[in-house]
Design an enzyme around this catalytic site. Structure first.
Site, PDB file in Angstrom:
ATOM      1  CE  LYS A 289      -4.317  -1.649   2.000  1.00 17.74           C
ATOM      2  NZ  LYS A 289      -5.328  -1.450   3.038  1.00 17.74           N
TER       3      LYS A 289
ATOM      4  CE  LYS B  86      -5.602  -7.696  -2.042  1.00 19.82           C
ATOM      5  NZ  LYS B  86      -6.047  -7.560  -0.715  1.00 19.82           N
TER       6      LYS B  86
ATOM      7  CE  LYS C  69     -13.881  -3.773   0.474  1.00 17.40           C
ATOM      8  NZ  LYS C  69     -13.621  -3.560   1.901  1.00 17.40           N
TER       9      LYS C  69
END
Ligand code: AMP
Ligand code: TRP
Length: 343
Positions: A124, A205, A208
């Site tokens: 992230k 993956k 969202k």
């Protein structure tokens, strides 16, 4: 989706289950297969706590009005996906002050080095100019969520395994330093469906936060959208429907989705589409997924318009607080902190 034998074996009303989902975007079929679709499997046999973890969501910028709307929507989806609020405690993390409080205490037993090794943080933070301290300590807040409830089992997708392992390490370290206080939890990751991949790039993956909305099927997508996204999904070279994650990652991902939504084994799916090509397979896949999600969509709209959710979340927060505040009192006592205003 039937519980696996490991799930069945440990069915025991006295055992606790905890899991959390961030209200940081619309839930997709990866969330459904890896987590929320499985939550209801535990509610008959275990004492379950499921939380909408909004404090986790604010580790990256959120629009306040949207965040509040999504928090309620996520709770409604828990119920639409099969949770019964009479059997299960459903609550919003920020309604219960114990979570942030224990997270602070646990930050003081966590090391900078171990948090720096968390792969989700590294992913992230990569390429960002500025990263919040909250994003760095995010896994400690997750450990607090789990440890507050003497949790035995944490059903999550594969990406959360390392975080549950950190929760185990922190529980053991705290217990050793201050005396036995926390149960050491176990992650429960599905053998199949723990890592559903993007429809556009099968090396990533399904997420969202992927900027391409066509990379994911959202749980509330209408059937036409589901069909369009599957039609557009990338496939591998060749025409065969074969499960081979190394050589055919895109088709293998679609087969996994088909198998989990239909209850058919991968071999049955392969045999059914032998010699038929991708077109027929994708159109049936869209049908299977849409049909399985139809009752979830219907129940969701009913719930959102009924206004019932507010009461469910208030009751849930009260029940969660009774348990977590007693654990917090014990923690404060052991660490030497004050609790003059607690009652
Ligand atoms: P999050 O969206 O990060 O709050 O994740 C909620 C739950 O869904 C967690 O248990 C995740 O491990 C799970 N999850 C998220 N993405 C996927 C995916 N692509 N495949 C399977 N499980 C997932
Ligand atoms: N970090 C998890 C995720 O992103 C969400 C989460 C927060 C969670 N607290 C939790 C999951 C406790 C399980 C248990 O998916």
């Amino acid at each position: 989706m039937m519980p696996s034998s490991a799930e069945m074996e440990s069915r025991d009303k006295t055992k606790r289950v905890f899991s959390g989902v961030q209200p940081s975007g619309s839930l997709h079929i990866g969330n459904y297969l890896g987590a929320i679709g499985r939550f209801s499997l535990f509610q008959e046999g275990y004492d379950c706590f499921y939380s909408v973890v909004d404090l986790h969501a604010i580790t990256v910028p959120q629009d306040p009005v949207e965040l509040r709307r999504r928090t309620v929507a996520t709770a409604a989806l828990f119920i639409a996906a099969g949770l019964d609020p009479r059997k299960t405690c459903i609550f919003v993390q920020s309604d219960n002050p114990s979570h942030a409080e224990l997270a602070w205490v646990l930050q003081c037993v966590s090391t900078f080095g171990e948090l720096g090794r968390m792969t989700q943080f590294k992913d992230k933070a990569r390429g960002k100019k500025s990263v919040t301290a909250g994003l760095f300590t995010y896994p400690v807040l997750m450990a607090a969520d789990i440890l507050l409830y003497d949790t035995d089992v944490v059903p999550v997708g594969e990406d959360q395994k390392q975080h549950v392992e950190l929760a185990r390490d922190l529980a053991e370290r705290f217990n050793k330093r201050f005396g036995v206080t926390f149960k050491v939890p176990e992650p429960l990751i599905p053998k199949q469906g723990g890592r559903i991949m993007s429809l556009i790039d099968p090396q990533k993956k399904m997420s969202k936060s992927d900027e391409d909305p066509d990379s994911r099927i959202e749980v509330l997508d209408p059937p036409e959208e589901i069909a369009r996204k599957f039609r557009k999904a990338v496939t591998d070279s060749g025409r065969e429907i074969l499960y081979d994650p190394e050589r055919k990652p895109a088709v293998s991902n679609l087969m996994t989705i088909y198998s989990l939504f239909s209850g058919k084994t991968l071999e049955e799916v392969r045999d059914a589409y032998e010699g038929k090509g991708y077109g027929a397979f994708k159109s049936d896949l869209a049908e299977v997924v849409s049909e399985k999600l139809r009752p979830v969509r219907e129940k969701y709209s009913e719930l959102i318009s009924s206004g019932e959710i507010e009461k469910i979340l208030k009751d849930g927060a009260e029940r969660a607080y009774v348990i977590s505040s007693s654990k917090m009192r014990e923690v404060k006592e052991k660490v030497g902190l004050s609790s003059r205003l607690s009652f």
